[in-house]
Every structure is written in structure tokens, then in C-alpha cells.
Design an enzyme around this catalytic site. Sequence first.
Site, PDB file in Angstrom:
ATOM      1  N   VAL A  61     -18.653 -25.218 -17.111  1.00  0.00           N
ATOM      2  CA  VAL A  61     -18.500 -25.140 -15.627  1.00  0.00           C
ATOM      3  C   VAL A  61     -17.745 -23.643 -15.080  1.00  0.00           C
ATOM      4  O   VAL A  61     -18.115 -23.043 -13.904  1.00  0.00           O
ATOM      5  CB  VAL A  61     -18.129 -26.100 -14.700  1.00  0.00           C
ATOM      6  CG1 VAL A  61     -16.543 -26.167 -14.754  1.00  0.00           C
ATOM      7  CG2 VAL A  61     -18.708 -26.331 -13.237  1.00  0.00           C
ATOM      8  N   TYR A  62     -17.211 -23.325 -16.106  1.00  0.00           N
ATOM      9  CA  TYR A  62     -16.267 -21.951 -15.665  1.00  0.00           C
ATOM     10  C   TYR A  62     -17.447 -20.820 -15.602  1.00  0.00           C
ATOM     11  O   TYR A  62     -17.981 -20.409 -16.546  1.00  0.00           O
ATOM     12  CB  TYR A  62     -15.205 -21.548 -16.735  1.00  0.00           C
ATOM     13  CG  TYR A  62     -14.083 -22.521 -16.891  1.00  0.00           C
ATOM     14  CD1 TYR A  62     -13.953 -23.858 -15.915  1.00  0.00           C
ATOM     15  CD2 TYR A  62     -13.501 -22.357 -17.797  1.00  0.00           C
ATOM     16  CE1 TYR A  62     -12.806 -24.598 -15.929  1.00  0.00           C
ATOM     17  CE2 TYR A  62     -12.085 -23.359 -18.163  1.00  0.00           C
ATOM     18  CZ  TYR A  62     -12.002 -24.634 -17.105  1.00  0.00           C
ATOM     19  OH  TYR A  62     -10.964 -25.137 -17.369  1.00  0.00           O
ATOM     20  N   SER A  63     -17.354 -20.222 -14.463  1.00  0.00           N
ATOM     21  CA  SER A  63     -18.296 -18.886 -14.129  1.00  0.00           C
ATOM     22  C   SER A  63     -19.663 -19.327 -14.596  1.00  0.00           C
ATOM     23  O   SER A  63     -20.411 -18.338 -15.154  1.00  0.00           O
ATOM     24  CB  SER A  63     -17.874 -17.883 -14.714  1.00  0.00           C
ATOM     25  OG  SER A  63     -16.609 -17.404 -13.869  1.00  0.00           O
ATOM     26  N   ASP A  64     -20.092 -20.490 -14.234  1.00  0.00           N
ATOM     27  CA  ASP A  64     -21.763 -20.933 -14.767  1.00  0.00           C
ATOM     28  C   ASP A  64     -21.885 -20.696 -16.115  1.00  0.00           C
ATOM     29  O   ASP A  64     -23.054 -20.165 -16.606  1.00  0.00           O
ATOM     30  CB  ASP A  64     -22.541 -20.274 -14.034  1.00  0.00           C
ATOM     31  CG  ASP A  64     -22.539 -20.532 -12.554  1.00  0.00           C
ATOM     32  OD1 ASP A  64     -22.194 -21.959 -12.122  1.00  0.00           O
ATOM     33  OD2 ASP A  64     -22.577 -20.044 -11.453  1.00  0.00           O
ATOM     34  N   GLY A  65     -20.955 -20.780 -17.247  1.00  0.00           N
ATOM     35  CA  GLY A  65     -21.191 -20.653 -18.413  1.00  0.00           C
ATOM     36  C   GLY A  65     -20.703 -19.365 -18.900  1.00  0.00           C
ATOM     37  O   GLY A  65     -20.682 -19.007 -20.293  1.00  0.00           O
TER      38      GLY A  65
END
Length: 344
Positions: A61-65
Site C-alpha cells: 500500500v506504500y505509494s501504490d506499490g
Amino acid sequence: MEYRRLGASGLLVPALSFGAGTFGGRGPLFGAWGNTGVEEARRMVDVALDAGVTLFDTADVYSDGASEDVLGAALKGRRDKVLISTKSGLPTGDGPGDAGTSRSRLVSSVDAALRRLGTDRIDLFQLHVFDAGTPVEEVQGTLADLVRAGKIRYTGVSNFSGWQTMKSLAAADRLGHPRPVAQQVYYSLVGRDYEWELMPLGRDQGLGALVWSPLGWGRLTGKIRRGQPLPRESRLHETADAGPPVDDERLYAVVDVLDEIAAETGRSVPQIALNWLLRRPTVSSVIIGARNEEQLRQNLGALGWHLDADQMSRLDRAGHVPAPYPYYPYERQEGFARLNPPLV
């Protein structure tokens, strides 16, 4: 660098690990955290490895992958020198299969993380959230299959309550599956809830704590003090509502003591706050993040020295919060405390 067992497992992890939440910089929340690209990430990995930091933590979920993408590129050519931790379970889209820890979601999430990270295995895979809609037997069975397939080595939980963690452990034991060995938790001088239930649980069940946001969601950087406006560059302007709440008066009381000890030791406020955490029971590793190389080197300065007993006690008193029921009798009444000695 000091290396510690991750809970009751045989895995050795560094006392300080590196959090890649600043890598990628996509979206309003993670963009406010940082926007480290591949080249700068490589330099930061160099600094971390030189200091003995071998565990790197991220999440889908961090920066959409993008955090996993950047971390994988930065670690290229030295995968065998490091441990990679990632997490899944929180929503990554609006579709019905884009959230949770069902068998389908976990299998696809692990495969996607392996592709982004450019690796064939994840050393520590953690459930980022408890999924109340999926049976724990399904979750633990899927994780066991992924371990047998060699795609993940160890498992853990993050942001679980005590009963949710025990339910997961009990299911793993009942079914003969590998147990979770870690719990990734919020813990800081201004966030002490971990001590009420999850810390005793970790000691009793052999779960090592991986501490996230050890500087209180950016509040213990040494730049926030009583009677002064929030610094212009603080990420709290954009992210305060998304993080753990902190009472301002308690924050200032902690910072006052941190300033006193900084004058006594010649160490910075963040270094003292991190050093305090490194001395707490059940803590296997404290995850440090950094927007740049300078911040990383500063945070690494939390190692190699110790606060004395008086300084630890002063910090403990400054950040203490009275426990809620049913925990408060155990710290206030002699009969309760005699049968349940405090860990700290």
C-alpha cells in the site's frame, strides 16, 4: 550493529531496521512522507548496509506499490545480503478483491510483491490489518502454503489487537501451521498503548516487536516545542489526521525531558527517543525512516551508547499514561501487581 532474535524464531534482525515508506512518493499521504527515487534509495541502502542495517521494511500500500518497486531496484545485486519485510491486507483499489486477507488476495498479493521487489522470496510477510470477514483458518492455511512454496520465510501481524493476534496464533497451533513470529506496532515515548496488552502478549507468546513510527509520527524530531508554531517543513501539516493522536501537553512534557537529556548526553532528541525504545522489553527492531541521507545518518546515531537508569526513568515518567480498565488495577493495586509483575 546489535542483532536480536525476532521473537521466539531463529531469525536474527538488526536492532535498527530501515522503513521504505518514503520511497516512491505517490499519493497525498505517502507523497508527504517523501519521494525518494531509485538513485537516492541506492545511496541510502549503501549507508544502511555500512552501518549493519540488514532489514528493509515496506508494504504494497506504500505509494501504490512504488515503494516496493524502488526498494527492489535499490537492492538489486545484493539481495542475499539483506532481509526484506513487506505487508498486505489494506485496500489497494476499489474492487472486491483489492482488500483483505482471503486466500485469493494473499496469493496474488505475494506474487505481485515478489515481482515489484525483483526477488524470489520475502523474508518476513506481515498481515497489515485484521480481516474480520475471512476465517483465520483460511488465512493461516494460506500463509502456511506460501511458506512451503518458499515464497515467504516467516510471518507476522501488524495493527492487530490482542484478541485478534491470539486468535491467529491459536489457529496456527491448532492446524499445525507455522506461527506468526512478529507484530509490527506503533510504539513511542508519546504512544505507549503497546505496553498495556500487546507487550505482555509478545513476551508470553514469543512475538518480537517491530516498531513503526518510533518518533511519534514525526513529533519527536526536536523541531516541535511548547509555544512555537509547527515548522513549515513538518509533514504533520498534511498527515496529522492520518496518524496516531497525541495530546499536546504530554508531547511537550516529553520534549522538555528529551531536551534536558540532550544537554546531558550531547545526543539529539531523535537519537534519545530511539535509544529509549531499544531498551524496552520485547522490542526486536526499531524501524527508522528518512527523507534523505542526512536524516538516516542522524537516526543511526541512536546506536552504540545507552541512556542511564535515571534518564530512562525520567523519560518513562514523562510519557506515562494511566492505563484504562481492565489494565489499571495491575499498575495501581498491590494485589493485582503481585500476581502480575510489570515487564518494565
